[in-house]
Design an enzyme around this catalytic site. Structure first.
Site, PDB file in Angstrom:
ATOM      1  N   ASP A  45       1.411  -1.386   0.133  1.00 14.11           N
ATOM      2  CA  ASP A  45       0.211   0.138  -0.176  1.00 14.11           C
ATOM      3  C   ASP A  45       1.178   1.334  -0.196  1.00 14.11           C
ATOM      4  O   ASP A  45       1.899   0.794   0.251  1.00 14.11           O
ATOM      5  CB  ASP A  45      -0.884   0.102   1.263  1.00 14.11           C
ATOM      6  CG  ASP A  45      -2.320   0.447   0.641  1.00 14.11           C
ATOM      7  OD1 ASP A  45      -2.202   1.547  -0.382  1.00 14.11           O
ATOM      8  OD2 ASP A  45      -3.305   0.494   2.180  1.00 14.11           O
TER       9      ASP A  45
HETATM   10  C1  BGC Z   1      -4.987   3.911   0.090  1.00  8.73           C
HETATM   11  C2  BGC Z   1      -4.808   2.479  -0.879  1.00  8.73           C
HETATM   12  C3  BGC Z   1      -4.849   3.331  -2.466  1.00  8.73           C
HETATM   13  C4  BGC Z   1      -3.498   3.813  -2.535  1.00  8.73           C
HETATM   14  C5  BGC Z   1      -3.523   4.592  -3.527  1.00  8.73           C
HETATM   15  C6  BGC Z   1      -3.737   4.235  -0.043  1.00  8.73           C
HETATM   16  O1  BGC Z   1      -3.632   5.148   0.582  1.00  8.73           O
HETATM   17  O2  BGC Z   1      -4.746   2.301   0.772  1.00  8.73           O
HETATM   18  O3  BGC Z   1      -6.227   1.602  -1.067  1.00  8.73           O
HETATM   19  O4  BGC Z   1      -4.968   2.672  -3.445  1.00  8.73           O
HETATM   20  O5  BGC Z   1      -3.753   4.568  -1.361  1.00  8.73           O
HETATM   21  O6  BGC Z   1      -4.332   5.416  -3.922  1.00  8.73           O
END
Ligand code: BGC
Length: 749
Positions: free
Chosen positions: A284
């Site tokens: 993530d």
């Molecule tokens: C979120 C993810 C997301 C990623 C990219 C993160 O903060 O937890 O779900 O895909 O950002 O935007």
């Protein structure tokens, strides 16, 4: 945070709308795993590439970098950036694609975006999509989302999110399918199929336990017993992978003390060894360096070592693979075989998805691929079916003969005022219809529809012209108030301890009720709010989980009876925050509530046990009766199937859809089993006065549970079946499973 970046530059996009590409996106072949000789050829191609690649080029494939001002396309050309995210501007997208083609090995990029519930055409939030109980429609929503993303040059989406949560305090509940594992499994598969058929590789996320964070606080620790991990949290991931999801995202949280981003037991033992997943795992956003904050890595290099050893292939915006991996390999602290394996998985996804056959975006045909009539039509149908009628004293559908003056109150009635956390704002959109305009159109010239925002925009933090609002409300025959959560009150980082309407909206609503006029409340939220104080005080209550581009039109159709509501709650609505978690498939306890307010039973002193609205609940303008439950297989073996059917009748005077739900219970087993669990559902359309027999098939293995070793058991014994229109259904039958042993049956060895 990435969306913030996105918003900074997307303003210019509208000007470039005619330059957007992808007119033939609809014709894209679905993405997915190839088999046989094609798959073998891909592995040989990867072998050749691995022999040609420098260490820096290999690390480049494991690095995911986001769009920002001054982005250096030369890094792509040099092979040091193998994957990008948050590009949607067609001029920049063209530069990205060109740079990849000019790199030494011409390896295509993964170009990622969170296309959570739409790109240009918005569908209801995933929680609202789950409320449709209509997987075909949900698949269609993801298909159009995939197509629109692909039209902008995106080939990878960070969706579907399938995290299980029973905690409405958590802001990201809206991205999932609610509290039930079976419904979540069905939705996870439908969304995965849709995205990939639309031309973007799916990323099922967040692996695992992100929705189990203590107290619903985002990023918080999750303690999940093995049994529950396997029965509740893991199944929707498995379902998305069975549907072909090419990638997986590791979660931010720790699960049972181990940060998910370094959880070898989950990422390697379960995901790859047990389930045979061959695709890639992405971290993530910055979750690899966060291993230091979790307290399991002293420095970035150690964080990188732990993540890659656990099975995380791509570092999303953590910069620790790009900064440290090559040096760690040279120093002998990371085996090159580990890097090669991670690169292999990334290349495998790129080639199985056919990413090097994707044409550069075509500036001429773009506009036709965004908000196309069929996409908007799908959005309208999805919005209609996502709307849940929670209360109706008979006022709905509105009758233009009796309800001549309608006061629409609430900034959320206007599309330009609604901010939903998950929208990549700035992508070109056609003007959308407001709720007041849609009501006026549908009710015809006999009705007068007025509009007052009631609150200032941005979460209803302040009143907007309070006197005029009350005056308009007092002058009406019916008040339609569209209230709810938007902007910072929902989504990532939006955990709440009070589940009230944000800002002054509760006070506004009290004023509206105080006028003595019938009040119809339409909620647009990202979670169930606590609504107990409104019980019996509203003429009607309609729940939406932000119904998308066509949402206001669909709401007006429901309010006027042009459409009959058929949405069902995908999650229990608590009476009070103190009840949380409250969910329907709980265990019975040794002291179940039997006598009402009797102290020495498992009850609260000051609140009922039951939710305000149970799982699977939702009203219609017609009436359905369910009868004549037939169990066609009274005895099955553990490899057999339960077959049952019921007669469903529309006994009212309107055509309508009903979600017929089948629940199962094993009253006696070697461990305590839930009071009931959804195992099958069918959404049927019945003409007024007509009946239909609806059949269900449930594999016996779906009746099992996992033991403390994570092994699936199906136990012999008697089972109850309950079929009806919500999780409270009373209609009951019985069957038994025989032939299994107390050791259980192992599935998917
Ligand atoms: C979120 C993810 C997301 C990623 C990219 C993160 O903060 O937890 O779900 O895909 O950002 O935007």
């Amino acid at each position: 945070m990435p969306r913030l970046l996105l918003r900074l530059f997307l303003g210019s996009l509208a000007l470039l709308a005619p330059c957007l590409a992808g007119g033939d996106a609809a014709a894209q072949a679905p993405m997915g795993w190839k088999t046989g000789p094609e798959a073998a050829a891909i592995e040989r191609r990867i072998d050749r590439l691995l022999r040609q690649m420098t260490l820096d080029e290999k690390v480049g494939q494991l690095h995911l970098y986001g769009r920002r001002e001054g982005f250096d396309y030369g890094e792509i050309r040099a092979g040091r950036i193998g994957n990008v995210m948050n590009f949607v501007d067609p001029v920049e997208m063209a530069a990205v694609q060109k740079a990849a083609r000019e790199s030494r090995l011409k390896i295509p990029l993964l170009i990622g975006l969170d296309a959570v519930h739409g790109v240009s055409t918005y569908f209801p939030l995933p929680l609202g999509q789950a409320a449709t109980f209509n997987p075909a429609l949900v698949e269609e929503a993801a298909l159009w989302t995939g197509r629109e993303a692909r039209a902008l040059g995106i080939n990878w989406t960070f969706a579907p999110m399938v995290d299980m949560s029973r905690d409405p305090r958590w802001g990201r509940l809206l991205e999932g399918a609610g509290e039930d594992a079976h419904l979540s499994n069905i939705m996870a598969a439908a969304r995965t199929r849709g995205y990939q058929a639309g031309g973007v590789a799916a990323t099922v996320k967040h692996f695992v336990g992100y929705g189990g964070g203590e107290a619903g606080r985002d990023y918080n620790t999750a303690w999940i017993p093995t049994e529950q991990l396997h029965d509740l949290h893991l199944p929707p991931f498995r379902s998305a992978l069975d549907a072909g999801s090419l990638s997986v995202m590791a979660a931010f949280n720790s699960v049972n003390g181990i940060p998910a981003t370094a959880h070898k037991g989950m990422l390697t033992d379960v995901l790859r060894r047990q389930w045979g997943f061959r695709g890639l795992v992405v971290s993530d956003f910055g979750s690899i360096p966060e291993l230091m904050a979790h307290g399991i890595a002293r420095d970035e290099a150690e964080a990188a070592r732990k993540a890659i050893a656990a099975g995380v292939d791509i570092d999303m915006m953590g910069f620790v693979y790009s900064r440290h991996l090559a040096a760690e390999v040279r120093a002998g602290r990371v085996p090159i075989a580990q890097v090669d394996e991670a690169v292999r998985r990334v290349l495998r996804v790129k080639f199985h998805a056919g990413m090097d056959t994707i044409n550069d975006i075509d500036p001429k045909t773009a506009e036709s691929a965004l908000q196309s009539p069929p996409a908007l039509d799908a959005a309208r149908r999805a919005a209609r079916e996502s709307i849940i009628l929670l209360e109706n004293d008979g006022i709905l559908p509105l009758d233009p003969a009796r309800h001549r003056r309608i006061a629409v109150i609430g900034a959320l009635a206007r599309p330009d005022q609604e901010r939903v956390w998950t929208d990549p704002a700035g992508v070109p959109r056609k003007p959308l219809e407001s709720l007041d305009a849609a009501l006026a159109r549908l009710l015809g010239s006999g009705a007068t529809v007025s509009y007052q925002p009631g609150v200032t925009t941005y979460c209803g933090k302040e009143f907007a012209d309070r006197a005029a609002t009350v005056e308009a409300a007092s002058a009406a025959d019916v008040i339609v108030a569209k209230l709810g959560e938007d902007c910072e009150f929902m989504g990532e980082g939006a955990s709440r301890t009070r589940l009230t309407l944000p800002g002054v909206q509760d006070a506004l609503l009290e004023e509206l009720i105080g006028t003595g006029k019938p009040v119809v409340v339409v909620l647009a939220t990202g979670r169930p709010l606590v609504l107990s104080h409104l019980k019996g005080r509203l003429a009607a209550l309609v729940q939406t989980f932000h119904a998308g581009s066509e949402g206001r039109t669909a709401i007006a159709e429901i309010l006027t009876g042009a459409a009959n509501p058929s949405g069902k709650t995908p999650i229990s609505f608590p009476r009070a925050v103190g009840q949380i978690p409250v969910y329907y498939d709980h265990l019975p306890t040794g002291r179940p509530e039997t006598k009402g307010r009797f102290r020495y039973e498992s009850i609260f002193m000051d609140e009922a046990n039951q939710p305000l609205y149970p799982f699977g609940y939702g009203l219609s303008y017609t009436r359905f009766s369910i009868s004549d439950l037939r169990i066609e297989t009274p005895r099955i073996d553990p490899n057999g199937q339960l077959k049952a059917s019921v007669l469903v009748s529309n006994t009212g005077s309107r055509d309508g859809q009903e979600v017929v739900q089948l629940y199962v219970r094993q009253p006696v087993a070697s461990i305590s089993r839930p009071v009931r669990q959804l195992k099958a559902f069918e959404k049927v359309m019945l003409k007024a006065g007509s009946s239909q027999r609806v059949s269900f098939t449930v594999p016996a293995q779906a009746l099992g549970y996992h033991n403390a070793a994570g092994r699936l058991m199906v136990e012999a014994g008697g089972f109850e079946v309950h079929v009806g229109t919500s999780s409270l259904t009373e209609l009951k039958g019985e069957f038994s499973v025989s032939g299994s042993t107390r050791d259980g049956v192992r599935l998917r060895p």
